[in-house]
Design a protein around this motif. Structure first.
Motif, PDB file in Angstrom:
ATOM      1  N   PHE A  31      18.940  39.073   7.958  1.00 48.61           N
ATOM      2  CA  PHE A  31      18.100  38.317   7.038  1.00 48.61           C
ATOM      3  C   PHE A  31      18.335  36.822   7.181  1.00 48.61           C
ATOM      4  CE2 PHE A  31      18.401  42.384   4.482  1.00 48.61           C
ATOM      5  CZ  PHE A  31      17.177  42.836   4.944  1.00 48.61           C
ATOM      6  N   ILE A  32      19.584  36.437   7.397  1.00 46.74           N
ATOM      7  CA  ILE A  32      19.864  35.014   7.600  1.00 46.74           C
ATOM      8  C   ILE A  32      19.105  34.529   8.837  1.00 46.74           C
ATOM      9  CG2 ILE A  32      21.644  33.278   8.017  1.00 46.74           C
ATOM     10  CD1 ILE A  32      23.617  35.100   6.601  1.00 46.74           C
ATOM     11  N   PHE A  33      19.204  35.324   9.890  1.00 49.06           N
ATOM     12  CA  PHE A  33      18.522  34.975  11.139  1.00 49.06           C
ATOM     13  C   PHE A  33      17.014  34.853  10.919  1.00 49.06           C
ATOM     14  CE2 PHE A  33      16.538  36.564  15.144  1.00 49.06           C
ATOM     15  CZ  PHE A  33      16.775  35.429  15.889  1.00 49.06           C
ATOM     16  N   MET A  34      16.463  35.830  10.197  1.00 47.75           N
ATOM     17  CA  MET A  34      15.025  35.831   9.928  1.00 47.75           C
ATOM     18  C   MET A  34      14.607  34.574   9.168  1.00 47.75           C
ATOM     19  SD  MET A  34      13.186  38.927   7.930  1.00 47.75           S
ATOM     20  CE  MET A  34      12.261  38.522   6.494  1.00 47.75           C
ATOM     21  N   ILE A  44      10.644  35.567   2.326  1.00 52.68           N
ATOM     22  CA  ILE A  44      11.522  36.090   1.273  1.00 52.68           C
ATOM     23  C   ILE A  44      11.030  37.463   0.810  1.00 52.68           C
ATOM     24  CG2 ILE A  44      12.349  35.722  -1.092  1.00 52.68           C
ATOM     25  CD1 ILE A  44      12.388  32.710  -0.463  1.00 52.68           C
ATOM     26  N   ILE A  45       9.718  37.593   0.691  1.00 51.31           N
ATOM     27  CA  ILE A  45       9.185  38.893   0.270  1.00 51.31           C
ATOM     28  C   ILE A  45       9.519  39.970   1.307  1.00 51.31           C
ATOM     29  CG2 ILE A  45       7.076  40.211  -0.166  1.00 51.31           C
ATOM     30  CD1 ILE A  45       5.921  37.736  -1.498  1.00 51.31           C
ATOM     31  N   SER A  46       9.323  39.654   2.591  1.00 49.73           N
ATOM     32  CA  SER A  46       9.610  40.726   3.550  1.00 49.73           C
ATOM     33  C   SER A  46      11.098  41.053   3.581  1.00 49.73           C
ATOM     34  CB  SER A  46       9.040  40.456   4.940  1.00 49.73           C
ATOM     35  OG  SER A  46       9.309  39.181   5.364  1.00 49.73           O
ATOM     36  N   MET A  47      11.935  40.046   3.373  1.00 51.71           N
ATOM     37  CA  MET A  47      13.379  40.314   3.284  1.00 51.71           C
ATOM     38  C   MET A  47      13.682  41.267   2.119  1.00 51.71           C
ATOM     39  SD  MET A  47      16.408  37.518   3.055  1.00 51.71           S
ATOM     40  CE  MET A  47      15.600  36.379   1.955  1.00 51.71           C
ATOM     41  N   CYS A  48      13.077  40.991   0.969  1.00 52.13           N
ATOM     42  CA  CYS A  48      13.307  41.847  -0.200  1.00 52.13           C
ATOM     43  C   CYS A  48      12.833  43.270   0.048  1.00 52.13           C
ATOM     44  CB  CYS A  48      12.576  41.290  -1.431  1.00 52.13           C
ATOM     45  SG  CYS A  48      13.302  39.761  -2.033  1.00 52.13           S
ATOM     46  N   ILE A  49      11.676  43.397   0.684  1.00 51.23           N
ATOM     47  CA  ILE A  49      11.141  44.730   0.945  1.00 51.23           C
ATOM     48  C   ILE A  49      12.101  45.529   1.827  1.00 51.23           C
ATOM     49  CG2 ILE A  49       9.317  45.987   2.125  1.00 51.23           C
ATOM     50  CD1 ILE A  49       7.497  43.614   1.431  1.00 51.23           C
ATOM     51  N   SER A  95       1.898  48.205  -1.197  1.00 50.57           N
ATOM     52  CA  SER A  95       1.531  46.988  -1.908  1.00 50.57           C
ATOM     53  C   SER A  95       1.883  45.739  -1.113  1.00 50.57           C
ATOM     54  CB  SER A  95       2.179  46.952  -3.292  1.00 50.57           C
ATOM     55  OG  SER A  95       3.565  47.085  -3.158  1.00 50.57           O
ATOM     56  N   ALA A  96       2.750  45.871  -0.137  1.00 46.93           N
ATOM     57  CA  ALA A  96       3.159  44.667   0.590  1.00 46.93           C
ATOM     58  C   ALA A  96       3.129  44.886   2.091  1.00 46.93           C
ATOM     59  CB  ALA A  96       4.556  44.244   0.150  1.00 46.93           C
ATOM     60  N   GLN A  97       2.155  45.656   2.526  1.00 53.42           N
ATOM     61  CA  GLN A  97       2.096  46.043   3.934  1.00 53.42           C
ATOM     62  C   GLN A  97       2.041  44.856   4.886  1.00 53.42           C
ATOM     63  OE1 GLN A  97      -1.124  48.650   4.556  1.00 53.42           O
ATOM     64  NE2 GLN A  97      -0.343  49.335   6.516  1.00 53.42           N
ATOM     65  N   LYS A  98       1.321  43.828   4.452  1.00 57.37           N
ATOM     66  CA  LYS A  98       1.155  42.637   5.283  1.00 57.37           C
ATOM     67  C   LYS A  98       2.517  42.040   5.647  1.00 57.37           C
ATOM     68  CE  LYS A  98      -0.304  38.246   4.295  1.00 57.37           C
ATOM     69  NZ  LYS A  98      -0.674  37.457   3.147  1.00 57.37           N
ATOM     70  N   TYR A  99       3.346  41.877   4.607  1.00 56.33           N
ATOM     71  CA  TYR A  99       4.654  41.263   4.814  1.00 56.33           C
ATOM     72  C   TYR A  99       5.541  42.143   5.675  1.00 56.33           C
ATOM     73  CZ  TYR A  99       3.093  38.378   0.995  1.00 56.33           C
ATOM     74  OH  TYR A  99       2.374  37.530   0.219  1.00 56.33           O
ATOM     75  N   GLU A 127       4.574  41.737   9.351  1.00 56.81           N
ATOM     76  CA  GLU A 127       4.984  40.400   9.778  1.00 56.81           C
ATOM     77  C   GLU A 127       6.494  40.316   9.935  1.00 56.81           C
ATOM     78  OE1 GLU A 127       3.488  37.456   7.124  1.00 56.81           O
ATOM     79  OE2 GLU A 127       1.432  37.737   7.822  1.00 56.81           O
ATOM     80  N   GLY A 128       7.178  40.887   8.933  1.00 56.07           N
ATOM     81  CA  GLY A 128       8.636  40.835   8.946  1.00 56.07           C
ATOM     82  C   GLY A 128       9.215  41.476  10.187  1.00 56.07           C
ATOM     83  N   ILE A 129       8.711  42.658  10.531  1.00 50.81           N
ATOM     84  CA  ILE A 129       9.249  43.334  11.714  1.00 50.81           C
ATOM     85  C   ILE A 129       8.901  42.552  12.958  1.00 50.81           C
ATOM     86  CG2 ILE A 129       9.382  45.485  12.987  1.00 50.81           C
ATOM     87  CD1 ILE A 129       8.107  46.837  10.628  1.00 50.81           C
TER      88      ILE A 129
END
Lengths: 285, 295
Positions: free
Chosen positions: A161-164, A203-208, A269-273, A276-278
């Motif tokens: 997550f830090i790297f991301m 931040i949202i994708s990290m939380c997910i 609900s957060a598919q977009k993030y 993107e996150g991956i």
């Protein structure tokens, strides 16, 4: 004439691709759908057909399954999982963002070495730290509490997550921060007021991810939690399949479905993030 | 203090949570795994130095050591190539410009969001039990399906398929990489009359090789440590055919409380993963292509 043939072969190719994608898609999610359907079937019917439509719909599998085995219901396990996961997610998000800010926006001696060190711990297998961590937490009296999960989250212990976040922050222009500095903002105010809002997607994708990983985690709860009243959902589910001698398949399936619902809600609900996150970091599992 | 020095200090202040976490939760335990591995340590009493005894016992007397190590190696060799091949294959199909790609991507990704959960293991058990739905399905074709989880020759393979089912995140990473490959390259090679297979090996594969390397390393490290699947689905059976190395570590540490011995076991797994990772990275010089020549 030639164009016609080309058109035909193009059409044929498309049909072939769709046929494959659909057949493969069914193959991929059929097990999930079947378990969902079976949770409404009677126990006699479950293994007699592959049908996704129950002959007799029963819902008491959910009611009975929810009661769990013995004195603690599935509601307890869900409540426990939530009280464990939420602080882990929040603290991970806060600590990772702060640390990433330090790496992305400040120059200090040994920065590159420390950053490389952080990246390389992404590849450190958990097994290399497992036993002494357990001994440490045991010595601190943290076994059978959620502290072994929550406290490390305060210290940015998931380098992914830090790297991301570092990658994301590096992509943001510095002009805004510079003008804010001139306006008299200090570096922490810049982080909170300017960068955090811009970092929202990351931040949202990290939380997910942290939510789903912690929710699904089985090994760590297994070693750290030993009283049933503190069991998480994954431990509770494992106990259900271990403990049922007279096999109530539909109850097990119902609780399997229940345990998956939070991940499903978050995913849709957060598919977009998610995607993107991956795609930006490329993550595990 | 001048401005730059002040900023230096601030930098350290911001990364200080990580430094503390690294020292306490990573570096300290990592070093102690090594030290405990030379001790007899049953959590209630203090550790006693016993030299190489743990390692000697492991290699010569522990009847579970070699079988579980071999099971883990088999598991890695079955899971990783199959999972990556699937992920890449499906990603390439999804990279074609057709309608509804997002729906398919979602469907294929779905099992991955439960990655490593007990729920998926439970589902796998229902799928592959003797009277499970896989054998029911086969019976429609008058095939008498094998005992997927009861036959020690195939049980580990059945469990490794569970991990293959979760190929979604590798797929999404491949898909992102495939989208980065410039179209001009394909157009040029089409003018040269290169075949599809040739194009795959001379353009697609080199262009996505850094991502392939990343996926390969991460999946390998994870596969070596697989625990939940075998533990929940078969409990290591039948006849220890799915008793993987992490279960051996778990049993020694948390059932028999042999902390010293399980540290030695962990240390060996760590070294094994390290060696394999280094081999992969070394070999990558020959097969990973970096567009801007290194870095």
């Amino acid at each position: 004439m030639e164009a016609k043939i080309n058109y035909k072969s193009e059409l044929f190719r498309k049909i072939l691709i769709y046929a494959f994608l659909i057949a493969f898609g069914i193959f991929m999610i059929y097990p999930l759908l079947w378990v969902f359907a079976s949770s409404f079937k009677t126990n006699d019917e479950i293994f007699k057909s592959l049908s996704l439509i129950p002959k007799h719909i029963v819902a008491n599998s959910y009611i009975e399954g929810w009661k769990g085995t013995g004195q603690y219901s599935f509601g307890t396990f869900i409540f426990n999982s939530i009280t464990l996961v939420i602080p882990v997610v929040v603290f991970t998000a806060i600590s990772s963002t702060i640390v990433a800010y330090g790496f992305a926006r400040f120059e200090f001696p040994l920065k590159n070495i420390l950053f490389t060190l952080m990246i390389s711990t992404m590849m450190l297998p958990g097994t290399a730290v497992l036993i002494p961590r357990y001994i440490l937490f045991n010595w601190l009296g943290w076994v059978n509490t959620y502290k072994p999960f929550i406290v490390p989250a305060l210290f940015g212990t998931t380098p992914f997550f830090i790297f991301m976040m570092v990658q994301f922050l590096r992509g943001l222009p510095k002009e805004l921060e510079e003008s804010a500095t001139i306006d008299g903002c200090n570096s922490f105010q810049i982080l909170i007021k300017i960068l955090m809002p811009l970092c929202k997607p990351a931040i949202i994708s990290m939380c997910i991810f942290q939510f789903i990983w912690t929710w699904n985690d089985f090994f760590n709860p297994l070693i750290y939690i030993n009283s049933v009243e503190k069991y998480t959902v994954s431990l509770g589910l494992n106990m259900t399949i271990d403990g049922t001698s007279v096999v109530n398949w539909n109850q097990i399936m119902a609780m399997t479905i229940i345990s998956m619902i939070p991940s499903i809600i978050i995913f849709f609900s957060a598919q977009k993030y998610f995607v993107e996150g991956i795609a930006t970091t490329g993550l595990k599992n | 203090m001048n401005y730059n020095k002040k900023r230096n200090l601030l930098g350290y202040l911001y990364i200080s949570p990580w430094i503390i976490g690294f020292l306490i939760f990573t570096l300290y335990p990592f070093s102690m795994t090594f030290i405990y591995s030379f001790c007899n340590y049953s959590i209630t009493k203090s550790p006693v130095f016993t030299g190489l005894n743990n390692y000697i016992y492991m290699f010569t007397k522990d009847m579970y050591f070699w079988p579980s190590l071999i099971n883990t190696l088999k598991y890695v060799l079955m899971t990783v190539p199959l999972k990556l091949a699937f992920a890449l294959f499906v990603a390439m199909i999804l990279n074609i410009d057709i309608k509804g790609v997002n729906i398919f991507r979602t469907v294929y990704y779905l099992p991955s969001i439960f990655g490593g959960s007990v729920a998926l293991s439970v589902i796998w058990k229902f799928l592959f039990m003797d009277n499970g739905i896989m054998n029911k399905f086969l019976s429609y074709f008058h095939i008498h399906g094998p005992s997927w989880l009861g036959n020690p020759h195939i049980s580990l393979f059945t469990i490794s398929l569970l991990s293959v089912w979760e190929f979604g995140s590798s797929m999404v990473i491949f898909l992102a990489a495939l989208k980065q490959v410039p179209n001009e390259l394909y157009e040029a090679s089409m003018l040269d009359g290169a075949s599809k297979i040739k194009r795959f090996f001379s353009i697609t594969l080199p262009m996505i090789s850094p991502v392939l390397l990343f996926n390969l390393v991460m999946q390998t490290i994870n596969a070596f440590q697989e625990f939940t699947g075998p533990y929940v689905i078969t409990g290591g059976g039948p006849m220890n055919s799915t008793y993987v190395y992490s279960m051996l570590i778990y049993d020694n540490a948390f059932r028999y409380f042999r902390m010293g011995y399980s540290s030695a076991l962990s240390w060996i797994l760590f070294l094994l993963i390290l060696v394999v990772t280094v081999i992969i990275f070394r070999s990558s010089n020959t097969w990973v292509y970096y567009e801007n020549g290194g870095k």
